[in-house]
Scaffold this motif. Structure first.
Motif, PDB file in Angstrom:
ATOM      1  N   PHE B  64       0.831  -1.206   0.000  1.00  0.00           N
ATOM      2  CA  PHE B  64       0.000   0.000   0.000  1.00  0.00           C
ATOM      3  C   PHE B  64       0.872   1.267   0.000  1.00  0.00           C
ATOM      4  N   HIS B  65       1.956   1.240   0.788  1.00  0.00           N
ATOM      5  CA  HIS B  65       2.849   2.406   0.811  1.00  0.00           C
ATOM      6  C   HIS B  65       3.467   2.640  -0.570  1.00  0.00           C
ATOM      7  N   ILE B  66       3.898   1.557  -1.203  1.00  0.00           N
ATOM      8  CA  ILE B  66       4.519   1.689  -2.538  1.00  0.00           C
ATOM      9  C   ILE B  66       3.515   2.271  -3.539  1.00  0.00           C
ATOM     10  N   VAL B  67       2.299   1.715  -3.528  1.00  0.00           N
ATOM     11  CA  VAL B  67       1.254   2.203  -4.446  1.00  0.00           C
ATOM     12  C   VAL B  67       0.909   3.659  -4.118  1.00  0.00           C
ATOM     13  N   SER B  68       0.927   3.981  -2.818  1.00  0.00           N
ATOM     14  CA  SER B  68       0.594   5.356  -2.408  1.00  0.00           C
ATOM     15  C   SER B  68       1.594   6.360  -2.966  1.00  0.00           C
ATOM     16  N   PHE B  69       2.883   6.011  -2.925  1.00  0.00           N
ATOM     17  CA  PHE B  69       3.897   6.935  -3.453  1.00  0.00           C
ATOM     18  C   PHE B  69       3.670   7.180  -4.946  1.00  0.00           C
ATOM     19  N   LEU B  70       3.325   6.115  -5.659  1.00  0.00           N
ATOM     20  CA  LEU B  70       3.067   6.269  -7.096  1.00  0.00           C
ATOM     21  C   LEU B  70       1.814   7.114  -7.329  1.00  0.00           C
ATOM     22  N   ALA B  71       0.789   6.873  -6.502  1.00  0.00           N
ATOM     23  CA  ALA B  71      -0.464   7.642  -6.636  1.00  0.00           C
ATOM     24  C   ALA B  71      -0.219   9.119  -6.331  1.00  0.00           C
ATOM     25  N   ILE B  72       0.556   9.394  -5.277  1.00  0.00           N
ATOM     26  CA  ILE B  72       0.833  10.800  -4.915  1.00  0.00           C
ATOM     27  C   ILE B  72       1.640  11.471  -6.024  1.00  0.00           C
ATOM     28  N   ALA B  73       2.620  10.747  -6.564  1.00  0.00           N
ATOM     29  CA  ALA B  73       3.421  11.315  -7.668  1.00  0.00           C
ATOM     30  C   ALA B  73       2.525  11.644  -8.859  1.00  0.00           C
ATOM     31  N   SER B  74       1.608  10.725  -9.179  1.00  0.00           N
ATOM     32  CA  SER B  74       0.707  10.978 -10.324  1.00  0.00           C
ATOM     33  C   SER B  74      -0.227  12.148 -10.029  1.00  0.00           C
ATOM     34  N   GLN B  75      -0.605  12.306  -8.758  1.00  0.00           N
ATOM     35  CA  GLN B  75      -1.463  13.454  -8.387  1.00  0.00           C
ATOM     36  C   GLN B  75      -0.711  14.776  -8.577  1.00  0.00           C
ATOM     37  N   PHE B  76       0.551  14.804  -8.126  1.00  0.00           N
ATOM     38  CA  PHE B  76       1.347  16.026  -8.286  1.00  0.00           C
ATOM     39  C   PHE B  76       1.477  16.381  -9.759  1.00  0.00           C
ATOM     40  N   GLN B  77       1.678  15.365 -10.566  1.00  0.00           N
ATOM     41  CA  GLN B  77       1.849  15.629 -11.993  1.00  0.00           C
ATOM     42  C   GLN B  77       0.526  16.031 -12.650  1.00  0.00           C
ATOM     43  N   VAL B 165       7.573  21.702 -13.267  1.00  0.00           N
ATOM     44  CA  VAL B 165       8.567  21.727 -12.187  1.00  0.00           C
ATOM     45  C   VAL B 165       8.088  20.935 -10.973  1.00  0.00           C
ATOM     46  N   THR B 166       6.821  20.514 -10.980  1.00  0.00           N
ATOM     47  CA  THR B 166       6.245  19.886  -9.790  1.00  0.00           C
ATOM     48  C   THR B 166       6.970  18.597  -9.429  1.00  0.00           C
TER      49      THR B 166
END
Lengths: 76, 299
Positions: B64-77, B165-166
């Protein structure tokens, strides 16, 4: 010697285009445009020409040299 | 990009719900097992199965933590801006990810010390604290995911930056945070646990867990950039900034590593035998990321 520019003025003459829109048009980040405007970053020749083309001006109409030694001696 | 955003965020939402459910199960199982273990009562086969599912839960939390980091990165982008809930979720994700190490250590210690008939109250308390932190992260992350999925239609095409730049800022900010935590952990291990016999077992876990957030976000950035030509990975100012940061990194790393070499030259079986590489890597990431952020914002 420093490089001065009229980008801020050009942006306002160009329908008050935002830094972000200008950055998108010439393919750089908004921070790069901001730094060029503030004189903190000297753009490459390529970017200078892209900016000039965007504003439909010559490069010399946007960028100019400031002789800092003369400027300093003029002040004193 | 919208497809990637949806896949990562929906997957993370699924794991968020599963993880919250698993955490509730953990608390129930802890309640059953803790009483018996503190009284040193024998465990039944059902109790052992409960324990097995607690270990499986650790694996689910890690995923879940790994998927969360990817989800947060995609949200920032996707949204091109930070947002308070997103930043809080990211910070909690980093701390919670490192606390998985605490879960593993506590669960191992509880099992071993119970078999040896020793007191395990401290480990149980530590496990509850760690689980509470995970719970907080799970709830904040779920709220963040719901908000992101709900607001995805508010983003209009054409508004976003072409050269973003995000992600650049995000990767370096997380680099500073993760390597800072890692450096703190390494120096704490060097000073406090100089004679710790398990340093070579515990530290690699901290090393891996502390670098998971940075590695995932940097990997995400790389996957996004692979589609572009290498000369377009950075704009010219960003390239100047990372070049300066790289120079700063080189000028600070050489004296640091030379100092470590000199100080440990005549000290065989020193903790630095194990720690030199993590310290080196953390230091490089810390200097490079901090330098990149500083030069990008201040010049």
């Amino acid at each position: 010697m420093k490089l001065g520019n009229h980008i801020r003025r050009c942006r306002f003459e160009h329908n008050e285009i935002s830094q972000q829109a200008l950055a998108n048009a010439v393919g750089v980040t908004r921070l790069t445009i901001h730094s060029i405007e503030k004189g903190k970053f000297v753009p490459s020749t390529f970017l200078a020409f892209k900016l000039a083309r965007f504003f439909k001006k010559n490069v010399e109409d946007i960028f100019y040299l400031i002789d800092t030694e003369q400027e300093n001696s003029g002040e004193t | 990009m919208k497809k990637g955003f949806l896949i990562t965020n929906i997957t993370a939402s699924f794991f968020a719900v599963v993880s919250i459910g698993w955490l509730i199960y953990d608390f129930i199982a802890y309640g059953i097992l803790r009483g018996k273990m503190l009284q040193l009562e024998p465990l039944t086969s059902l109790d052992e199965k409960l324990g097995l599912f607690i270990w499986l839960g650790v694996l689910v939390f890690l995923i879940f933590h790994i998927v969360s980091f990817l989800a947060i990165a995609s949200q920032f982008q996707f949204f091109k801006k930070a947002g308070a809930l997103r930043v809080i979720a990211l910070l909690l994700a980093i701390v919670s990810c490192i606390f998985i190490l605490d879960d593993i250590a506590c669960l191992s210690d509880i099992g071993k010390e119970y078999q040896e008939g020793l007191e395990v109250e401290f480990e149980w308390r530590s496990l509850y604290r760690s689980s509470a932190l995970h719970g907080l992260f799970f709830l904040v992350m779920l709220a963040n995911l719901i908000q992101a999925l709900y607001r995805r239609t508010e983003v209009k095409p054409g508004e976003a930056a072409v050269h973003d730049v995000t992600i650049f800022t995000l990767v370096h900010a997380v680099g500073v945070l993760c390597s800072g935590i890692g450096l703190f952990g390494a120096f704490a291990a060097l000073i406090v646990q100089r004679s710790h016999p398990l340093l070579h077992i515990t530290f690699p876990f901290l090393f891996i867990l502390s670098l998971i957030p940075y590695g995932l976000l940097a990997g995400y950035w790389l996957i996004m950039k692979v589609k572009e030509k290498p000369e377009n990975w950075y704009d010219e100012k960003q390239f100047r900034d990372i070049s300066r940061a790289a120079l700063l990194t080189m000028f600070t790393t050489i004296p640091l590593m030379a100092l470590i070499y000199i100080l440990t030259y005549n000290a065989p079986k020193n903790p630095m035998d194990i720690l030199w590489f993590p310290v080196y890597l953390y230091w490089v990431i810390f200097c490079f990321s901090l330098g990149s952020l500083y030069f990008n914002w201040n010049n």
